[in-house]
Scaffold this active site. Structure first.
Site: not given
Ligand code: SAH
Length: 507
Positions: A35, A57, A172
């Site tokens: 990741d 991402k 987050m």
């Protein structure tokens, strides 16, 4: 075939904060699916043929939909014995590790979980904020701020979190920071409660700000603190005034570029990180097998009964030579009684790791000084000098010819054993080059002439204000030859010496 999948937590950012088991498994993996928040240094731990797949991402969109990652895990486990799924922090704290494990379980794929240090724990730790403290917090709550509280679709119990005591850690939550803090205040959280945001925690890029629940969003915007960051809420935040150990380290906030090969960068990077530096590994060279493998192998096999002297001039040479030697002879005693000479404490340390002591080593780590030693009375008395001796010089393909020539002038019979070659590192899998171009650096370090030569060949421009540190006179001369002017040169021509020079330069 059916292999196993290891869901591994890579820790919060510093490459040394992965568990021993995690690192061990990464080193053995046939395939690693990783990741975005995984520290890029793991790339130097993988096997040569390990298949690397980026599943993180990019910007606001998933590079790879979760469903696809799940399927990929299954597919790879059918192709390889050992598949590592490497995730930032802990694999079971957000980041969908639980869903991946469920999928594997349903498909009957054997899997194991290797926990990691979550940013929820390490983030406060690196900002000097204890999560609990007998005086003010006996519990902590971790929650996500990803789900917009304004839209009425959040599964987070904002009121419950507002009401509960102890320390609160939000992950987050940066893109909705103001709304998230408002939701807590609406739920009854006192706006004056101390709060902190810590971005890029546990990395050299860490930035933090302390404020209150009521003022944090504005303070974070002022300090340009965005994702990835954790937010800590509670009285414990006040302790950071006294406990902010990491941000007070001498090189904190300074970016230092390491140009050594990826395999070798570690010792320099670790020392710099230990002083708080933001280390950017930008390898310019790669160490590969010598072009003439056959001659190398023959020289290694014949070494014991042919040479009175073995001369090593780099740790790489020692490691390559010893690996090949032990593969052929399987017993260190097979090396016999040759005298050993070395240049550089790193070379001596590499020999030491095989239980081999060095007989002759110059104080200054340059070829000319070793030649002086060989010509000295002391060496003549102790070892009968080198005249008419058969000597094996274990070296890299690009070494300077000075030593071989000098030894022959002293009357020795020298065979050169090229144990490795140095080639330019052309790839930029970690994005280090782009980062250097975009954000610059404080100091760039050069540890050998070949790092300089290949840095120049890569055509990377030195960012404005970036200073240059050299490990010693030979590297300095090469820098000058290529039009760079070093700002500092190590007084001891080794890694600790170079770190000291960087430190002085930045103080
Ligand atoms: N499994 C991870 C969390 C994944 S969710 C863990 O245990 O840490 C991603 C969020 O983690 C980010 O939005 C941020 O809130 C947090 N995070 C991860 N690494 C971080 C770091 N180095 N510094 C600050 N926050 C981090």
């Amino acid at each position: 075939m059916q292999g196993s999948v290891y869901l591994i937590g890579a820790g919060p950012g510093d490459p040394s904060l992965i568990t021993l088991r995690g690192r061990d498994l990464v080193g053995k993996a046939d395939c690693v699916i990783y990741d975005a928040l995984v520290p890029p240094e793991f790339l130097s731990w993988t096997k040569k043929n390990c298949l690397l797949i980026y599943a993180g991402k990019r910007a606001a969109k998933h590079a790879m939909p979760q469903e696809e990652i799940n399927r990929l895990l299954v597919e790879m486990s059918r192709r390889f014995a050992s598949v590592v799924r490497l995730k930032g922090g802990d694999p079971f704290v957000f980041g969908r590790g639980g869903e991946e494990a469920e999928y594997l379980a349903a498909e009957k794929i054997p899997f194991q979980v290797v926990p990691g240090v979550s940013s929820a724990i390490a983030g406060p730790g690196f900002a000097g904020i204890p999560l609990t403290h007998r005086a003010c917090s006996s519990q902590f709550t971790v929650f996500t701020g990803h789900e917009n509280p304004g839209k009425g679709e959040s599964s987070v119990d904002w009121e419950g979190i507002a009401r509960i005591g102890g320390t609160k850690v939000m992950l987050m939550g940066m893109s909705n920071l103001a709304k998230n803090m408002q939701a807590l205040m609406d739920g009854g959280q006192n706006p004056d409660t101390p709060a902190a945001a810590v971005q890029w925690a546990a990395t050299g890029r860490q930035k933090s700000v302390r404020a209150t629940v009521g003022t944090l969003a504005r303070a974070a915007a002022e300090h340009r603190i965005g994702a990835p960051a954790i937010v800590v809420i509670g009285e414990v935040v006040n302790l950071a005034k006294r406990l902010n150990w990491y941000e007070n380290l001498p090189l904190f906030g300074r970016r230092v570029v390491v140009t050594r090969s990826r395999e070798q960068a570690g010792s320099l990077s670790d020392r710099l990180r230990g002083l708080g530096a933001d280390v950017l590994e930008l390898p310019t060279i790669r160490i590969v097998d010598p072009e003439d493998k056959k001659t190398f192998a023959e020289l290694v096999v014949d070494a014991p009964h042919t040479y009175q002297w073995l001369v090593f001039t780099s740790p790489n040479g020692v490691r390559r030579f010893m690996k090949a030697f032990l593969a052929a002879h399987s017993d260190i005693r097979g090396l016999g009684g040759a005298f050993i000479a070395a240049i550089g404490p790193g070379t001596a340390a590499a020999l030491g790791s095989y239980g081999l002591a060095v007989d002759v080593m110059p104080k200054k780590s340059v070829a000319e000084e070793l030649l002086k030693e060989f010509g000295s009375e002391e060496v003549r008395d102790k070892f009968r000098g080198v005249e008419n001796c058969n000597m094996l010089w274990v070296r890299g393909g690009q070494a300077r010819g000075v030593l071989g020539k000098g030894l022959m002038e002293l009357g020795a019979i020298v065979d050169e054993c090229i144990a490795y070659d140095t080639v330019p590192e052309t790839g930029d899998p970690t994005g280090a080059r782009a980062l250097l171009a975009a954000e610059g650096a404080d100091v760039i370090t050069f540890t050998s002439s070949s790092t300089v030569k290949h840095f120049a060949a890569l055509g990377i421009t030195l960012p404005a204000g970036c200073r240059i540190a050299s490990i010693g006179p030979i590297t300095t001369a090469t820098l000058e030859k290529y039009g760079f002017k070093p700002d500092a040169e190590a007084s001891d021509h080794d890694i600790p010496g170079l770190v000291e020079a960087v430190r002085k330069l930045l103080e």
